[in-house]
Design a protein around this motif. Structure first.
Motif, PDB file in Angstrom:
ATOM      1  N   PRO A  62       0.819  -1.215   0.000  1.00  0.00           N
ATOM      2  CA  PRO A  62       0.000   0.000   0.000  1.00  0.00           C
ATOM      3  C   PRO A  62       0.851   1.263   0.000  1.00  0.00           C
ATOM      4  O   PRO A  62       1.815   1.377   0.761  1.00  0.00           O
ATOM      5  CB  PRO A  62      -0.814  -0.119   1.290  1.00  0.00           C
ATOM      6  N   GLY A  63       0.502   2.180  -0.892  1.00  0.00           N
ATOM      7  CA  GLY A  63       1.228   3.438  -0.992  1.00  0.00           C
ATOM      8  C   GLY A  63       2.392   3.419  -1.953  1.00  0.00           C
ATOM      9  O   GLY A  63       2.997   4.461  -2.216  1.00  0.00           O
ATOM     10  N   CYS A  64       2.726   2.254  -2.502  1.00  0.00           N
ATOM     11  CA  CYS A  64       3.828   2.156  -3.455  1.00  0.00           C
ATOM     12  C   CYS A  64       3.336   2.535  -4.850  1.00  0.00           C
ATOM     13  O   CYS A  64       2.446   1.902  -5.395  1.00  0.00           O
ATOM     14  CB  CYS A  64       4.412   0.750  -3.477  1.00  0.00           C
ATOM     15  N   LEU A  65       3.935   3.580  -5.408  1.00  0.00           N
ATOM     16  CA  LEU A  65       3.563   4.030  -6.752  1.00  0.00           C
ATOM     17  C   LEU A  65       4.468   3.440  -7.818  1.00  0.00           C
ATOM     18  O   LEU A  65       4.061   3.265  -8.959  1.00  0.00           O
ATOM     19  CB  LEU A  65       3.614   5.558  -6.818  1.00  0.00           C
ATOM     20  N   SER A  66       5.714   3.142  -7.439  1.00  0.00           N
ATOM     21  CA  SER A  66       6.671   2.575  -8.390  1.00  0.00           C
ATOM     22  C   SER A  66       7.788   1.890  -7.617  1.00  0.00           C
ATOM     23  O   SER A  66       8.273   2.419  -6.611  1.00  0.00           O
ATOM     24  CB  SER A  66       7.253   3.694  -9.264  1.00  0.00           C
ATOM     25  N   TYR A  67       8.175   0.713  -8.099  1.00  0.00           N
ATOM     26  CA  TYR A  67       9.270  -0.041  -7.472  1.00  0.00           C
ATOM     27  C   TYR A  67      10.007  -0.730  -8.613  1.00  0.00           C
ATOM     28  O   TYR A  67       9.487  -1.660  -9.224  1.00  0.00           O
ATOM     29  CB  TYR A  67       8.715  -1.071  -6.485  1.00  0.00           C
ATOM     30  N   VAL A  68      11.186  -0.227  -8.928  1.00  0.00           N
ATOM     31  CA  VAL A  68      11.942  -0.722 -10.077  1.00  0.00           C
ATOM     32  C   VAL A  68      13.267  -1.310  -9.585  1.00  0.00           C
ATOM     33  O   VAL A  68      14.009  -0.652  -8.854  1.00  0.00           O
ATOM     34  CB  VAL A  68      12.220   0.415 -11.088  1.00  0.00           C
ATOM     35  N   VAL A  69      13.543  -2.530 -10.015  1.00  0.00           N
ATOM     36  CA  VAL A  69      14.806  -3.186  -9.700  1.00  0.00           C
ATOM     37  C   VAL A  69      15.558  -3.356 -11.018  1.00  0.00           C
ATOM     38  O   VAL A  69      14.994  -3.867 -11.988  1.00  0.00           O
ATOM     39  CB  VAL A  69      14.589  -4.566  -9.038  1.00  0.00           C
ATOM     40  N   ALA A  70      16.803  -2.908 -11.052  1.00  0.00           N
ATOM     41  CA  ALA A  70      17.574  -2.938 -12.294  1.00  0.00           C
ATOM     42  C   ALA A  70      18.973  -3.489 -12.072  1.00  0.00           C
ATOM     43  O   ALA A  70      19.579  -3.256 -11.022  1.00  0.00           O
ATOM     44  CB  ALA A  70      17.683  -1.523 -12.867  1.00  0.00           C
ATOM     45  N   ARG A  71      19.456  -4.210 -13.068  1.00  0.00           N
ATOM     46  CA  ARG A  71      20.841  -4.675 -13.060  1.00  0.00           C
ATOM     47  C   ARG A  71      21.755  -3.501 -13.417  1.00  0.00           C
ATOM     48  O   ARG A  71      21.422  -2.698 -14.282  1.00  0.00           O
ATOM     49  CB  ARG A  71      21.047  -5.776 -14.097  1.00  0.00           C
ATOM     50  N   ASP A  72      22.910  -3.441 -12.789  1.00  0.00           N
ATOM     51  CA  ASP A  72      23.925  -2.462 -13.159  1.00  0.00           C
ATOM     52  C   ASP A  72      24.723  -3.085 -14.303  1.00  0.00           C
ATOM     53  O   ASP A  72      25.369  -4.109 -14.123  1.00  0.00           O
ATOM     54  CB  ASP A  72      24.832  -2.163 -11.972  1.00  0.00           C
ATOM     55  N   PRO A  73      24.673  -2.503 -15.513  1.00  0.00           N
ATOM     56  CA  PRO A  73      25.354  -3.126 -16.650  1.00  0.00           C
ATOM     57  C   PRO A  73      26.878  -3.104 -16.545  1.00  0.00           C
ATOM     58  O   PRO A  73      27.546  -3.885 -17.222  1.00  0.00           O
ATOM     59  CB  PRO A  73      24.877  -2.302 -17.855  1.00  0.00           C
ATOM     60  N   ALA A  74      27.422  -2.252 -15.692  1.00  0.00           N
ATOM     61  CA  ALA A  74      28.877  -2.155 -15.557  1.00  0.00           C
ATOM     62  C   ALA A  74      29.420  -2.918 -14.359  1.00  0.00           C
ATOM     63  O   ALA A  74      30.635  -2.977 -14.158  1.00  0.00           O
ATOM     64  CB  ALA A  74      29.286  -0.688 -15.466  1.00  0.00           C
ATOM     65  N   ASP A  75      28.526  -3.515 -13.564  1.00  0.00           N
ATOM     66  CA  ASP A  75      28.951  -4.174 -12.322  1.00  0.00           C
ATOM     67  C   ASP A  75      28.096  -5.421 -12.120  1.00  0.00           C
ATOM     68  O   ASP A  75      26.917  -5.327 -11.770  1.00  0.00           O
ATOM     69  CB  ASP A  75      28.778  -3.202 -11.160  1.00  0.00           C
ATOM     70  N   THR A  76      28.667  -6.580 -12.315  1.00  0.00           N
ATOM     71  CA  THR A  76      27.912  -7.837 -12.302  1.00  0.00           C
ATOM     72  C   THR A  76      27.416  -8.254 -10.921  1.00  0.00           C
ATOM     73  O   THR A  76      26.684  -9.239 -10.808  1.00  0.00           O
ATOM     74  CB  THR A  76      28.736  -8.986 -12.903  1.00  0.00           C
ATOM     75  N   SER A  77      27.773  -7.527  -9.883  1.00  0.00           N
ATOM     76  CA  SER A  77      27.252  -7.876  -8.559  1.00  0.00           C
ATOM     77  C   SER A  77      26.272  -6.830  -8.027  1.00  0.00           C
ATOM     78  O   SER A  77      25.746  -6.991  -6.934  1.00  0.00           O
ATOM     79  CB  SER A  77      28.399  -8.063  -7.560  1.00  0.00           C
ATOM     80  N   ALA A  78      26.000  -5.776  -8.800  1.00  0.00           N
ATOM     81  CA  ALA A  78      25.193  -4.669  -8.289  1.00  0.00           C
ATOM     82  C   ALA A  78      23.776  -4.638  -8.865  1.00  0.00           C
ATOM     83  O   ALA A  78      23.558  -4.952 -10.036  1.00  0.00           O
ATOM     84  CB  ALA A  78      25.881  -3.341  -8.584  1.00  0.00           C
ATOM     85  N   LEU A  79      22.846  -4.234  -8.010  1.00  0.00           N
ATOM     86  CA  LEU A  79      21.460  -3.967  -8.382  1.00  0.00           C
ATOM     87  C   LEU A  79      21.102  -2.566  -7.902  1.00  0.00           C
ATOM     88  O   LEU A  79      21.562  -2.132  -6.837  1.00  0.00           O
ATOM     89  CB  LEU A  79      20.503  -4.958  -7.709  1.00  0.00           C
ATOM     90  N   TRP A  80      20.297  -1.876  -8.692  1.00  0.00           N
ATOM     91  CA  TRP A  80      19.766  -0.574  -8.321  1.00  0.00           C
ATOM     92  C   TRP A  80      18.275  -0.723  -8.055  1.00  0.00           C
ATOM     93  O   TRP A  80      17.569  -1.370  -8.830  1.00  0.00           O
ATOM     94  CB  TRP A  80      19.982   0.434  -9.443  1.00  0.00           C
ATOM     95  N   VAL A  81      17.800  -0.123  -6.978  1.00  0.00           N
ATOM     96  CA  VAL A  81      16.378  -0.141  -6.639  1.00  0.00           C
ATOM     97  C   VAL A  81      15.903   1.305  -6.555  1.00  0.00           C
ATOM     98  O   VAL A  81      16.491   2.114  -5.831  1.00  0.00           O
ATOM     99  CB  VAL A  81      16.112  -0.868  -5.304  1.00  0.00           C
ATOM    100  N   THR A  82      14.859   1.610  -7.321  1.00  0.00           N
ATOM    101  CA  THR A  82      14.271   2.950  -7.324  1.00  0.00           C
ATOM    102  C   THR A  82      12.826   2.814  -6.868  1.00  0.00           C
ATOM    103  O   THR A  82      12.053   2.067  -7.473  1.00  0.00           O
ATOM    104  CB  THR A  82      14.334   3.568  -8.737  1.00  0.00           C
TER     105      THR A  82
END
Length: 97
Positions: A30-50
């Protein structure tokens, strides 16, 4: 609105497993308008969450949801750190009301 942008570092070879685990938990918040999980293309161990929420209280409340608590517990062994996390004040955009 309230927003967060964060960078998670996964244990070696565990990024895809962590990604799938996080995506499975992005259902009813509830209250979540957007939740995006993305792979970092330059770093194979990193994820970005917006994240974009109606307000900070909705985000805080989401952390107490049983399925979110379960996901956090299951994700802990896969995460080696949070390298970057900032709060934002979203002003609008596609998909945001």
């Amino acid at each position: 609105m309230y927003g967060l942008i964060g960078k998670l570092r996964a244990a070696p070879g565990k990024r895809e497993q962590l990604l799938e685990l996080i995506l499975q938990a992005t259902g009813a918040m509830p209250g979540c308008l957007s939740y995006v999980v993305a792979r970092d293309p330059a770093d194979t161990s990193a994820l970005w969450v917006t994240e974009v929420w109606t307000d900070a209280e909705s985000h805080k409340a989401s952390l107490q949801l049983p399925h979110v608590q379960e996901t956090i517990a299951r994700a802990r062994p896969l995460v080696t750190g949070f390298e970057f996390q900032i709060e934002t004040e979203p002003a609008g955009g596609v998909g945001l009301t």
